[in-house]
Design an enzyme around this catalytic site. Structure first.
Site, PDB file in Angstrom:
ATOM      1  N   GLU A 193      -4.409  -4.577   9.626  1.00  0.00           N
ATOM      2  CA  GLU A 193      -5.432  -4.212   8.348  1.00  0.00           C
ATOM      3  C   GLU A 193      -5.517  -5.530   7.591  1.00  0.00           C
ATOM      4  O   GLU A 193      -5.043  -5.627   6.399  1.00  0.00           O
ATOM      5  CB  GLU A 193      -4.602  -3.187   7.755  1.00  0.00           C
ATOM      6  CG  GLU A 193      -4.604  -1.758   8.389  1.00  0.00           C
ATOM      7  CD  GLU A 193      -4.191  -0.604   7.626  1.00  0.00           C
ATOM      8  OE1 GLU A 193      -3.856  -0.722   6.332  1.00  0.00           O
ATOM      9  OE2 GLU A 193      -4.339   0.660   8.247  1.00  0.00           O
ATOM     10  N   GLU A 315      -3.218   3.085  15.160  1.00  0.00           N
ATOM     11  CA  GLU A 315      -2.642   3.780  14.002  1.00  0.00           C
ATOM     12  C   GLU A 315      -3.487   4.926  14.076  1.00  0.00           C
ATOM     13  O   GLU A 315      -4.791   4.987  13.632  1.00  0.00           O
ATOM     14  CB  GLU A 315      -2.452   3.253  12.895  1.00  0.00           C
ATOM     15  CG  GLU A 315      -1.489   1.834  12.573  1.00  0.00           C
ATOM     16  CD  GLU A 315      -1.181   1.632  11.418  1.00  0.00           C
ATOM     17  OE1 GLU A 315      -1.411   2.368  10.188  1.00  0.00           O
ATOM     18  OE2 GLU A 315      -0.937   0.288  11.270  1.00  0.00           O
TER      19      GLU A 315
HETATM   20  O1  AHR Z   1       1.414   3.908   9.058  1.00  0.00           O
HETATM   21  C1  AHR Z   1       1.569   3.515   7.599  1.00  0.00           C
HETATM   22  C2  AHR Z   1       0.586   2.570   6.987  1.00  0.00           C
HETATM   23  O2  AHR Z   1      -0.548   2.883   7.164  1.00  0.00           O
HETATM   24  C3  AHR Z   1       0.885   1.115   7.838  1.00  0.00           C
HETATM   25  O3  AHR Z   1       1.749   0.367   7.464  1.00  0.00           O
HETATM   26  C4  AHR Z   1      -0.615   0.427   7.698  1.00  0.00           C
HETATM   27  O4  AHR Z   1      -1.193  -0.363   8.501  1.00  0.00           O
HETATM   28  C5  AHR Z   1      -1.450   1.683   7.318  1.00  0.00           C
HETATM   29  O5  AHR Z   1      -2.229   1.483   6.239  1.00  0.00           O
END
Ligand code: AHR
Length: 509
Positions: A193, A315
């Site tokens: 991110e 994610e």
């Molecule tokens: O999964 C939790 C958080 O969500 C992670 O650390 C981040 O990459 C995302 O914003």
């Protein structure tokens, strides 16, 4: 057993009189793409009790452990045949300095985990603990490297430490720390991110950083890195476009993050207290991932028709309000199981571009497989979806057409009432996963398989009385798969009575 028969009759008796039959036509001979097992990837971040308490308790713990890893969790995870595990973050990755996590544990420096409540991280779980865990689980490590606050040199040395077998300074340091042979590390993430917690960068700037950092990620002694650039969140197509233009096939993969969440700002909704309308909204938001994926793929196709760069959804999952006093610890109901099943169904469809996906996260954080409290452990409804879907790993994706009623949900999204996915494994068995999102009504489903005329069928169902049902430490077995008896063969087709709010896995031969 009687209880299950009763539950089954209760759930199927609500097939609406004269209700339309859902027709599914599976096309086995059109299957060409393999569903990468890496779509079933997991994610473990130094966040809340994911690592400490969830996976790792240390050798001296009273909680039964195997070299410091919780034995109960290890055994449960082995059953899922996890293909890969992403670590150490998430946002944590861009503040993580790997050298703090090697050597004798008592000498390792502490740090403040600034992204996650400023908790003190003692670095007792580091590179060796992670890579050894992957070996025990038989999964591939996916190491997420620090670009936000780390140096190129630091990353270059980390790769050397993990993967060099030569007489190199970092390989020798690893040997001093008790590991002679290099590990194999294929997947490496270059930042996380980077548009947000990973450095708040603009894509043009990150593209150059990616080119620079990834240059020094070397292939040592037969280890072949698969380099993954930090990609977009949700609909940020500009990020993907800029990276495809400016980095192109220098990256093997580009990530995408998409959460089923009510909104980033303000309350995210309860994990357990919701009604049918909230449930349907969740299904709509979850299925929106298909629009997001399609749009990113369209951008990628412009620059990479040969599909050399993979889209890595590293994610995804539900994000509800955390339980009070915790960091992102949320309960997991039958609703979460639907999000898991429907998301996996989508990933299967784009398996020619989607090479990996990682649900967030493996234990005790967001949409977990497993929850722990002290020495207790529960398997969540999401765990059981991953277990039921296991046969799809590395199987051939079988295209299908589905004729189903739809439902318009809050935010005007239109969702199918029945969803399905199909694959054929290496032994020729066909696996069908069916999802009925209707909270109240069972569905009659008829499945044809073109030239394939099945002779045997068996199945498993995941459902419960209410969509809010869940497994707790006190009642850990409320939601779990049961044998499914509602499918039969009739003249070469499969006829199914799919109970209300149910997920069914069928195997046909
Ligand atoms: O999964 C939790 C958080 O969500 C992670 O650390 C981040 O990459 C995302 O914003």
């Amino acid at each position: 057993m009687k209880k299950h028969l009763f539950l089954f009759s209760f759930l199927v008796c609500a097939v609406a009189a004269g209700a339309q039959t859902v027709n599914i036509a599976v096309h086995p001979s059109q299957g060409t793409q393999k569903i990468s097992r890496h779509i079933y990837g997991q994610f473990a971040e130094h966040l809340g009790t994911c690592i400490y308490g969830g996976l790792w308790v240390g050798e001296d713990s009273e909680i039964p452990n195997t070299q410091g890893y919780r034995t109960d969790v290890l055994e449960a995870l082995k059953r899922l045949r996890i293909p890969n595990l992403r670590w150490p973050g998430g946002c944590f990755a861009d503040e993580y300095h790997w050298m703090d996590g090697i050597g004798p544990r008592e000498n390792r420096p502490k740090m403040s985990n600034n992204n996650w409540g400023g908790l003190i991280e003692d670095n007792s779980f580091g590179t060796h603990e992670f890579l050894n865990l992957c070996e025990i689980l038989g999964c591939e490590p996916y190491v997420s490297a620090n670009v936000g606050s780390g140096t190129v040199e630091e990353l270059a040395k980390w790769v050397e430490y993990m993967t060099s077998d030569g007489d190199t300074p970092m390989a020798n340091l690893r040997r001093q720390n008790g590991r002679d042979k290099a590990w194999k590390v294929h997947f490496i993430g270059v930042g996380n991110e980077s548009w947000g917690c990973g450095g708040n960068m603009r894509p043009e700037y990150y593209a150059d950083l990616y080119r620079r950092y990834s240059t020094y990620c070397r292939n040592y002694d037969g280890n072949r890195l698969f380099k993954i650039a930090s990609g977009a969140g949700d609909y940020d197509l500009h990020w993907t476009e800029t990276l495809m233009q400016q980095v192109g096939t220098r990256m093997n993969g580009i990530s995408l993050h998409y959460y089923t969440v009510t909104g980033w700002h303000g309350p995210k909704g309860s994990a357990t207290d919701f009604d049918a309308e909230d449930f349907y909204w969740t299904i709509g938001k979850c299925l929106d991932i298909e629009n997001v994926i399609r749009q990113h793929i369209a951008v990628m196709d412009k620059y990479d028709k040969a599909k050399r760069v993979g889209l890595m959804v590293d994610e995804w999952g539900t994000w509800w309000e955390p339980e009070p006093g915790t960091q992102l610890f949320q309960q997991n109901t039958l609703r979460d199981a639907f999000v898991a099943a429907l998301s996996l169904n989508v990933f299967h469809k784009y398996t020619d571009r989607i090479r990996m996906a990682n649900i967030a996260q493996i234990v005790n954080v967001l949409q977990s497989m497993i929850l722990t409290r002290g020495d207790k452990m529960v398997l969540t409804p999401t765990y059981y979806v991953f277990e039921m879907y296991r046969p799809h790993q590395d199987a051939t994706f079988l295209p299908l057409d589905i004729d189903t009623p739809t439902r318009t949900v809050r935010d005007d999204r239109v969702v199918p009432v029945v969803d399905a996915t199909a694959s054929r494994d290496a032994d020729g068995r066909i696996h069908l996963s069916l999802v009925n999102i209707d909270v109240d009504k069972a569905q009659r489903v008829r499945i044809s398989l073109d030239e394939v005329k099945p002779v045997r069928i068996s199945g498993t169902i995941l459902t419960s009385k209410k969509i809010t049902d869940l497994n707790t430490f006190e009642k850990p077995n409320r939601v779990k798969p049961e044998p499914f008896k509602g499918a039969k063969l009739a003249g070469g087709v499969v006829e199914v009575t799919l109970p209300a709010h149910a997920i069914v896995a069928l195997e046909v031969e």
